[in-house]
Design a protein around this motif. Sequence first.
Motif, PDB file in Angstrom:
ATOM      1  N   GLU A   9     -42.840  18.843  -4.685  1.00 19.09           N
ATOM      2  CA  GLU A   9     -42.747  18.508  -3.265  1.00 19.09           C
ATOM      3  C   GLU A   9     -41.764  19.498  -2.665  1.00 19.09           C
ATOM      4  O   GLU A   9     -40.643  19.640  -3.157  1.00 19.09           O
ATOM      5  CB  GLU A   9     -42.261  17.073  -3.075  1.00 19.09           C
ATOM      6  CG  GLU A   9     -42.210  16.677  -1.613  1.00 19.09           C
ATOM      7  CD  GLU A   9     -41.943  15.199  -1.434  1.00 19.09           C
ATOM      8  OE1 GLU A   9     -42.855  14.504  -0.966  1.00 19.09           O
ATOM      9  OE2 GLU A   9     -40.823  14.767  -1.761  1.00 19.09           O
ATOM     10  N   ARG A  10     -42.201  20.197  -1.631  1.00 25.66           N
ATOM     11  CA  ARG A  10     -41.370  21.219  -0.997  1.00 25.66           C
ATOM     12  C   ARG A  10     -41.060  20.803   0.439  1.00 25.66           C
ATOM     13  O   ARG A  10     -41.966  20.498   1.217  1.00 25.66           O
ATOM     14  CB  ARG A  10     -42.074  22.575  -0.986  1.00 25.66           C
ATOM     15  CG  ARG A  10     -42.342  23.143  -2.360  1.00 25.66           C
ATOM     16  CD  ARG A  10     -41.038  23.572  -3.013  1.00 25.66           C
ATOM     17  NE  ARG A  10     -41.294  24.341  -4.207  1.00 25.66           N
ATOM     18  CZ  ARG A  10     -41.052  23.917  -5.433  1.00 25.66           C
ATOM     19  NH1 ARG A  10     -40.582  22.705  -5.632  1.00 25.66           N
ATOM     20  NH2 ARG A  10     -41.290  24.687  -6.468  1.00 25.66           N
ATOM     21  N   LEU A  11     -39.772  20.805   0.758  1.00 23.03           N
ATOM     22  CA  LEU A  11     -39.320  20.502   2.114  1.00 23.03           C
ATOM     23  C   LEU A  11     -38.884  21.805   2.759  1.00 23.03           C
ATOM     24  O   LEU A  11     -38.227  22.643   2.132  1.00 23.03           O
ATOM     25  CB  LEU A  11     -38.143  19.517   2.066  1.00 23.03           C
ATOM     26  CG  LEU A  11     -38.399  18.215   1.313  1.00 23.03           C
ATOM     27  CD1 LEU A  11     -37.121  17.400   1.219  1.00 23.03           C
ATOM     28  CD2 LEU A  11     -39.501  17.417   1.978  1.00 23.03           C
ATOM     29  N   PRO A  15     -41.550  27.199  12.111  1.00 25.35           N
ATOM     30  CA  PRO A  15     -40.892  28.154  13.020  1.00 25.35           C
ATOM     31  C   PRO A  15     -40.205  27.494  14.232  1.00 25.35           C
ATOM     32  O   PRO A  15     -39.264  28.054  14.787  1.00 25.35           O
ATOM     33  CB  PRO A  15     -42.038  29.059  13.481  1.00 25.35           C
ATOM     34  CG  PRO A  15     -43.004  29.022  12.343  1.00 25.35           C
ATOM     35  CD  PRO A  15     -42.923  27.605  11.818  1.00 25.35           C
ATOM     36  N   GLU A  16     -40.657  26.299  14.619  1.00 21.66           N
ATOM     37  CA  GLU A  16     -40.015  25.591  15.730  1.00 21.66           C
ATOM     38  C   GLU A  16     -38.856  24.711  15.258  1.00 21.66           C
ATOM     39  O   GLU A  16     -38.262  23.996  16.045  1.00 21.66           O
ATOM     40  CB  GLU A  16     -41.033  24.720  16.475  1.00 21.66           C
ATOM     41  CG  GLU A  16     -42.041  25.518  17.298  1.00 21.66           C
ATOM     42  CD  GLU A  16     -43.235  25.949  16.457  1.00 21.66           C
ATOM     43  OE1 GLU A  16     -43.682  25.162  15.614  1.00 21.66           O
ATOM     44  OE2 GLU A  16     -43.711  27.084  16.655  1.00 21.66           O
ATOM     45  N   GLY A  17     -38.565  24.719  13.966  1.00 24.17           N
ATOM     46  CA  GLY A  17     -37.456  23.956  13.417  1.00 24.17           C
ATOM     47  C   GLY A  17     -37.768  22.522  13.039  1.00 24.17           C
ATOM     48  O   GLY A  17     -36.876  21.759  12.670  1.00 24.17           O
ATOM     49  N   ARG A  18     -39.042  22.140  13.097  1.00 30.13           N
ATOM     50  CA  ARG A  18     -39.431  20.772  12.730  1.00 30.13           C
ATOM     51  C   ARG A  18     -39.481  20.633  11.206  1.00 30.13           C
ATOM     52  O   ARG A  18     -39.940  21.548  10.526  1.00 30.13           O
ATOM     53  CB  ARG A  18     -40.788  20.424  13.331  1.00 30.13           C
ATOM     54  CG  ARG A  18     -40.778  20.405  14.856  1.00 30.13           C
ATOM     55  CD  ARG A  18     -42.158  20.169  15.380  1.00 30.13           C
ATOM     56  NE  ARG A  18     -42.958  21.361  15.088  1.00 30.13           N
ATOM     57  CZ  ARG A  18     -44.105  21.647  15.660  1.00 30.13           C
ATOM     58  NH1 ARG A  18     -44.646  20.820  16.530  1.00 30.13           N
ATOM     59  NH2 ARG A  18     -44.767  22.743  15.349  1.00 30.13           N
ATOM     60  N   PRO A  19     -39.037  19.484  10.682  1.00 33.04           N
ATOM     61  CA  PRO A  19     -39.106  19.293   9.229  1.00 33.04           C
ATOM     62  C   PRO A  19     -40.555  19.153   8.765  1.00 33.04           C
ATOM     63  O   PRO A  19     -41.359  18.479   9.399  1.00 33.04           O
ATOM     64  CB  PRO A  19     -38.318  18.001   9.004  1.00 33.04           C
ATOM     65  CG  PRO A  19     -38.338  17.290  10.308  1.00 33.04           C
ATOM     66  CD  PRO A  19     -38.457  18.342  11.373  1.00 33.04           C
ATOM     67  N   CYS A  20     -40.862  19.812   7.658  1.00 38.26           N
ATOM     68  CA  CYS A  20     -42.201  19.781   7.084  1.00 38.26           C
ATOM     69  C   CYS A  20     -42.094  19.511   5.589  1.00 38.26           C
ATOM     70  O   CYS A  20     -41.052  19.722   4.978  1.00 38.26           O
ATOM     71  CB  CYS A  20     -42.917  21.110   7.306  1.00 38.26           C
ATOM     72  SG  CYS A  20     -43.199  21.508   9.031  1.00 38.26           S
ATOM     73  N   SER A  50     -42.964  16.456  10.035  1.00 32.76           N
ATOM     74  CA  SER A  50     -42.191  15.222  10.184  1.00 32.76           C
ATOM     75  C   SER A  50     -42.850  14.224   9.244  1.00 32.76           C
ATOM     76  O   SER A  50     -42.946  14.480   8.071  1.00 32.76           O
ATOM     77  CB  SER A  50     -42.142  14.761  11.626  1.00 32.76           C
ATOM     78  OG  SER A  50     -41.442  15.719  12.412  1.00 32.76           O
ATOM     79  N   GLU A  51     -43.356  13.118   9.730  1.00 27.80           N
ATOM     80  CA  GLU A  51     -44.076  12.185   8.860  1.00 27.80           C
ATOM     81  C   GLU A  51     -45.574  12.165   9.169  1.00 27.80           C
ATOM     82  O   GLU A  51     -46.304  11.355   8.622  1.00 27.80           O
ATOM     83  CB  GLU A  51     -43.489  10.774   8.991  1.00 27.80           C
ATOM     84  CG  GLU A  51     -42.105  10.645   8.388  1.00 27.80           C
ATOM     85  CD  GLU A  51     -42.047  11.038   6.909  1.00 27.80           C
ATOM     86  OE1 GLU A  51     -42.923  10.625   6.134  1.00 27.80           O
ATOM     87  OE2 GLU A  51     -41.116  11.773   6.551  1.00 27.80           O
TER      88      GLU A  51
END
Length: 98
Positions: A9-11, A15-20, A50-51
């Motif tokens: 699992e990679r966090l 580019p917009e700074g949103r968590p993925c 995000s989620e």
Amino acid sequence: MTRSILMHERLFRDPEGRPCRMQYFLLVDEVIFGENTLDIYGAEILSYRSEDFIGKKTLRGITPFGPRITALINCMADSLTPPERMERMVEDRVKQLK
């Protein structure tokens, strides 16, 4: 029946700074030939922002060799391969093995 095992699992941030998050799964299909069985391996990538679920790609029957599929999944996870590029990554790796 297919077994699915989460390998990585990679966090990261887009580019917009949103968590993925991307999840890389090992898929195991058991093929029965009379009294014998053979495991055939595949892979699956799930992608989230995000989620929110944003994509998925599943490839079954890639190889019967455990070390090869493990190396492939490790490579995809290390390079953050997204679902839409998974097929190309698999094709390139298979060509390298020939």
